[in-house]
Every structure is written in structure tokens, then in C-alpha cells.
Design a protein around this motif. Structure first.
Motif, mmCIF file in Angstrom:
data_model
loop_
_atom_site.group_PDB
_atom_site.id
_atom_site.type_symbol
_atom_site.label_atom_id
_atom_site.label_comp_id
_atom_site.label_asym_id
_atom_site.label_seq_id
_atom_site.Cartn_x
_atom_site.Cartn_y
_atom_site.Cartn_z
ATOM 1 N N ILE A 260 0.836 -1.193 0.000
ATOM 2 C CA ILE A 260 0.000 0.000 0.000
ATOM 3 C C ILE A 260 0.877 1.251 0.000
ATOM 4 O O ILE A 260 0.605 2.225 -0.714
ATOM 5 N N ARG A 261 1.939 1.239 0.773
ATOM 6 C CA ARG A 261 2.861 2.393 0.808
ATOM 7 C C ARG A 261 3.400 2.705 -0.584
ATOM 8 O O ARG A 261 3.393 3.871 -1.015
ATOM 9 N N VAL A 262 3.829 1.669 -1.284
ATOM 10 C CA VAL A 262 4.378 1.879 -2.623
ATOM 11 C C VAL A 262 3.353 2.473 -3.556
ATOM 12 O O VAL A 262 3.621 3.444 -4.288
ATOM 13 N N HIS A 263 2.144 1.948 -3.541
ATOM 14 C CA HIS A 263 1.111 2.421 -4.470
ATOM 15 C C HIS A 263 0.488 3.747 -4.037
ATOM 16 O O HIS A 263 -0.127 4.433 -4.856
ATOM 17 N N ALA A 264 0.664 4.076 -2.748
ATOM 18 C CA ALA A 264 0.187 5.387 -2.290
ATOM 19 C C ALA A 264 1.212 6.475 -2.596
ATOM 20 O O ALA A 264 0.910 7.674 -2.449
#
Length: 266
Positions: A260-264
Motif C-alpha cells: 500500500i505504501r508503494v502504491h500510495a
């Protein structure tokens, strides 16, 4: 910005087809009728109803299995005349025995019996009433646990109203994203629905923007905890006090939050 119409096209593409829905209905109807009229089991049967993503209309197009079939998952909750004095192993075995007369039982799960048909993979979940909610047999624990599938269905409908009809589409987008970016077995299913309800903006009408904000909000809430190796308590909206991510390992949770961090974009 990608036009909202493109996201609506994606939603139409990942929606279970009419053929899939018809096949699912035929499969669960057959299983329910079999148990209801089974000569050795009908005295155990009280009533039944559907639960899970199929009943809440949050399911996405099923993946093809190894044999090439796209089989959706359907959950049947079967209220029975068992009691907490009946051991979960015995209860689930009795359900399995009744199903084996007509269907292929793939396995006896922790709390259900899985039947595989040409049209669907069905989990039959025996329960008993416990006031306004239910209890479910747990083989691993050797006892009965509280559960509230109808509460989940009602909650999901309420969320969809609160999002002006955009909650269930956002859940489907999240489930599709999760399928395409899988980092472990869990979290899945209802956990993703609860995360959408808690972190997606309710009044954003552009699905892409709403999804991006949701990922940012989830990471803001849980990112630092995950980095510290801490798995939070996320309350079950149908059974307050119950942690819906209790079955998610800390490794799976950390990997999920990292994706999620990467895609956020953090």
C-alpha cells in the motif's frame, strides 16, 4: 487524471458475469435443497441463508482454477439444532457426511465444509442461535465462537448507502488491486471491506481519486505501526470487540501495508 469513465469500465470488466451469477445460484440452491431434505440430516436443519461477498454483492470476477473453470466462492450459513455440547469435529463431520451423498467434499475446514461443484465452490457453515447472533464450531479451538454474518450483510448495505452507492464498487476495485498485488494469503474478503469503509472518502465521486486517497489514509493509519512490527486491532462491525485481522499474520500484514505504501506514493 484518468477519466472516471475508465474506472467504470474496469468495474464492468471485473464484475461477475450473468452466467457466473446464474451458475452460482443454481449451485447453492442445489446444496441447500439437498441438506434441507436429507433423510439423515433434515432434523438438524433449521434454516439457511447466504453470507460472504456473494450475498453482499462485493465479489469480483472469479479467477480460473487449475482445471480451467472460473468458480465463484459462495458461503451458505446453515442454522442447525446442534448445541455447544456437540464437539465441532463431530458437527462438521456430520455435515460432510450428508453432503457426500451428492456432492464432492473437497475438505473439512476449520469452521465449514467445502463442496466443489462445476459451477461454484461452496462453504457450508453450520451455526446455532445465540440470542440475536450465532455461534460457529471451531475445530482448532475445540469449541464454539460467536459470529454475526447477517450483521455483516446489514452493515455492508448501510455503508453503501453512506457512500451514495460507491462503497461496493470501491470494495471491488480494492479486491481487484489486491488480487493483482498479492503479498500473502491475508488480508482478504471482509477485512478489505472494513478498510474501505474506514479510510475511503465518502463524498469523492471519482473512483480513481477515492482509491488513491484511501491507500494514503490506510498507510497514514497503519504504516508506522507496521514498521514497528505491531498489528492493530480492527473492530468487527458485526461483533464489536472481535478483531477481524486476528488471523492475519504480522508478516502478511506488514507486506500488505508495504505494498500500500508503494502504491500510495510514499
Amino acid at each position: 487524471m484518468v477519466p472516471n469513465a475508465r474506472f467504470k469500465e474496469l468495474l464492468a470488466d471485473i464484475e461477475p458475469s450473468t452466467t457466473t451469477k446464474t451458475a452460482s445460484s443454481a449451485a447453492h440452491t442445489s446444496v441447500r435443497a439437498h441438506l434441507r431434505s436429507h433423510p439423515d440430516f433434515q432434523e438438524r436443519w433449521v434454516c439457511d441463508f447466504l453470507a460472504g461477498s456473494y450475498s453482499r454483492d462485493t465479489a469480483i470476477r472469479p479467477k480460473k482454477t487449475d482445471d480451467g473453470y472460473e468458480r465463484p466462492d459462495v458461503d451458505i450459513i446453515m442454522e442447525t439444532s446442534f448445541s455447544t455440547s456437540d464437539h465441532p469435529d463431530d458437527v462438521l463431520q456430520e455435515v460432510s457426511n450428508a453432503l457426500e451423498d451428492k456432492f464432492t467434499v473437497e475438505r473439512i475446514n476449520k469452521r465449514s465444509v467445502r463442496v466443489v461443484t462445476t459451477n461454484a465452490e461452496i462453504d457450508v457453515v453450520p451455526v446455532i442461535t445465540a440470542g440475536t447472533i450465532y455461534q460457529i464450531p471451531d475445530r482448532d479451538l475445540g469449541n464454539w465462537k460467536y459470529t454475526n454474518p447477517p450483521g455483516h450483510n446489514d452493515w455492508s448495505s448501510e455503508q453503501n448507502e453512506g457512500f451514495d452507492g460507491r462503497f461496493k464498487p470501491l470494495v471491488k476495485l480494492f479486491k481487484w488491486w489486491r488480487r493483482e498485488n498479492k503479498t500473502g494469503k491475508r488480508p482478504k474478503g471482509f477485512v478489505l471491506e472494513v478498510l474501505v469503509a474506514g479510510h475511503a472518502p465518502r463524498h469523492e465521486t471519482h473512483y480513481g481519486e477515492a482509491f488513491a486517497q484511501m491507500l494514503e489514509n490506510i498507510y497514514a493509519q497503519y504504516g508506522s505501526l507496521a514498521e514497528a512490527g505491531i498489528k492493530p486491532h480492527i473492530d468487527d462491525p458485526g461483533l464489536p470487540g472481535n478483531n477481524i485481522i486476528s488471523k492475519v499474520s504480522i508478516t502478511d500484514w506488514k507486506n500488505f501495508i508495504e505494498r500500500i505504501r508503494v502504491h500510495a506514493g510514499y
